[in-house]
Design a protein around this motif. Sequence first.
Motif, PDB file in Angstrom:
ATOM      1  N   ARG A  84       0.014   6.915  -4.118  1.00 31.35           N
ATOM      2  CA  ARG A  84      -0.744   8.102  -3.726  1.00 31.35           C
ATOM      3  C   ARG A  84      -2.221   7.783  -3.526  1.00 31.35           C
ATOM      4  N   VAL A  85      -2.781   6.919  -4.366  1.00 31.33           N
ATOM      5  CA  VAL A  85      -4.177   6.500  -4.182  1.00 31.33           C
ATOM      6  C   VAL A  85      -4.341   5.843  -2.821  1.00 31.33           C
ATOM      7  N   THR A  86      -3.379   4.990  -2.457  1.00 31.19           N
ATOM      8  CA  THR A  86      -3.448   4.267  -1.188  1.00 31.19           C
ATOM      9  C   THR A  86      -3.325   5.198   0.005  1.00 31.19           C
ATOM     10  N   THR A  87      -2.321   6.064  -0.015  1.00 38.84           N
ATOM     11  CA  THR A  87      -2.067   6.921   1.145  1.00 38.84           C
ATOM     12  C   THR A  87      -3.107   8.030   1.278  1.00 38.84           C
ATOM     13  N   SER A  88      -3.525   8.609   0.174  1.00 43.66           N
ATOM     14  CA  SER A  88      -4.487   9.714   0.254  1.00 43.66           C
ATOM     15  C   SER A  88      -5.860   9.233   0.705  1.00 43.66           C
ATOM     16  N   ASN A  89      -6.162   7.955   0.482  1.00 48.17           N
ATOM     17  CA  ASN A  89      -7.442   7.398   0.925  1.00 48.17           C
ATOM     18  C   ASN A  89      -7.328   6.631   2.244  1.00 48.17           C
ATOM     19  N   ASN A  90      -6.125   6.643   2.831  1.00 47.43           N
ATOM     20  CA  ASN A  90      -5.899   5.974   4.123  1.00 47.43           C
ATOM     21  C   ASN A  90      -6.428   4.538   4.123  1.00 47.43           C
ATOM     22  N   LEU A  91      -6.083   3.806   3.086  1.00 47.95           N
ATOM     23  CA  LEU A  91      -6.565   2.434   2.979  1.00 47.95           C
ATOM     24  C   LEU A  91      -5.912   1.550   4.044  1.00 47.95           C
ATOM     25  N   ASN A  92      -6.667   0.590   4.530  1.00 46.12           N
ATOM     26  CA  ASN A  92      -6.232  -0.287   5.620  1.00 46.12           C
ATOM     27  C   ASN A  92      -5.492  -1.485   5.026  1.00 46.12           C
ATOM     28  N   ILE A  93      -4.170  -1.417   4.980  1.00 45.12           N
ATOM     29  CA  ILE A  93      -3.349  -2.435   4.328  1.00 45.12           C
ATOM     30  C   ILE A  93      -2.223  -2.874   5.255  1.00 45.12           C
ATOM     31  N   ASN A  94      -2.065  -4.174   5.401  1.00 46.25           N
ATOM     32  CA  ASN A  94      -0.920  -4.755   6.110  1.00 46.25           C
ATOM     33  C   ASN A  94       0.051  -5.306   5.082  1.00 46.25           C
ATOM     34  N   LEU A  95       1.242  -4.724   5.013  1.00 42.09           N
ATOM     35  CA  LEU A  95       2.260  -5.182   4.074  1.00 42.09           C
ATOM     36  C   LEU A  95       3.224  -6.153   4.755  1.00 42.09           C
ATOM     37  N   TYR A  96       3.909  -6.956   3.936  1.00 47.39           N
ATOM     38  CA  TYR A  96       4.887  -7.928   4.432  1.00 47.39           C
ATOM     39  C   TYR A  96       4.260  -8.887   5.446  1.00 47.39           C
TER      40      TYR A  96
END
Length: 323
Positions: A84-96
């Motif tokens: 929720r911290v990640t999505t609510s702050n729209n953090l720029n993350i590339n997974l995998y």
Amino acid sequence: MKNKILDVIIIGAGPIGIACALECKKRNWNYLVIEKGALTNSLFNYPLNMTFFSSSEKLEIDNIPFISNNPKPTRNEALEYYRRVTTSNNLNINLYEEVKTITKTNKYFEIATNKNNYSAKQVIIATGFYDIPNLLNVPGEELPKVFHYYKEAHPFTLQNIAVVGASNSSVDAALEIYRKGGNVTMIVRGETIGERVKYWVRPDILNRIDEGSIKAYFNSEITSIDTDFIEIKTPEGNKKLPNDYVVALTGYQPNFKFLEHVGIKFSEDEKHIPTYNPDTMESNVEGLYLAGVICGGMETHKWFIENSRIHAKLIAEDIASKN
């Protein structure tokens, strides 16, 4: 995005990597988090029913409240919080996406992954230590019956299970497998159950051992693993025990080779602690920072989420002072 020069690249999307991303976003920096697995991949790979030693407020990042049902949050609650911290702050993350190489040029870092190439002014490595298990280094360890990670007890019901180690993870696994109907034997190199074991769990495992529900061999170690049995060395001599599975939870270590290839230097003792400035978290490579448990080298019990959260702010303040 190829060859675009970023302000900061953060390697690792665990809690500390997320904390670093939040600091970058606050300063309107052009940043990217690169994670080779799932979001908070180490936490995702924890046992399904794990309960943290820390209380929820000590796992909070950036003063964002973490509300749990009990004083000690569970794995699922932690995953939900960091998600929720990640999505609510729209953090720029590339997974995998896995970082293969980091090369320092005169002005920038060149980062090559399995998907793309990037350039950045600064790099933060927050990769933790959960990827490489400490091996037993005994014959038969490569057999499919041997596990260095533990997820849940159900597959071990009605089986002869050897649990190696006496840390929190080993004790949790032994108790859960026993309560799900497994025949558990603990193989412990030391004299007793570890003193760092959660204070509400340690009496439980000691009582189960005392009453004989769980067999424990102390000052002992596995010498070989076969399809249907294991051989162990004990103070009373060598023993051969019937065995279906070995759960070897003997700890983990950072990816030292990756850090060495980047140019990071280490202490020359067995602790193998990477070189960094504790006031800024900058390593011996200018512009490359370390954050979280990776800073402890082989001392994997030195840094936790609760005492390494501050690394994100220290790093951001140092980068801001230079720019």
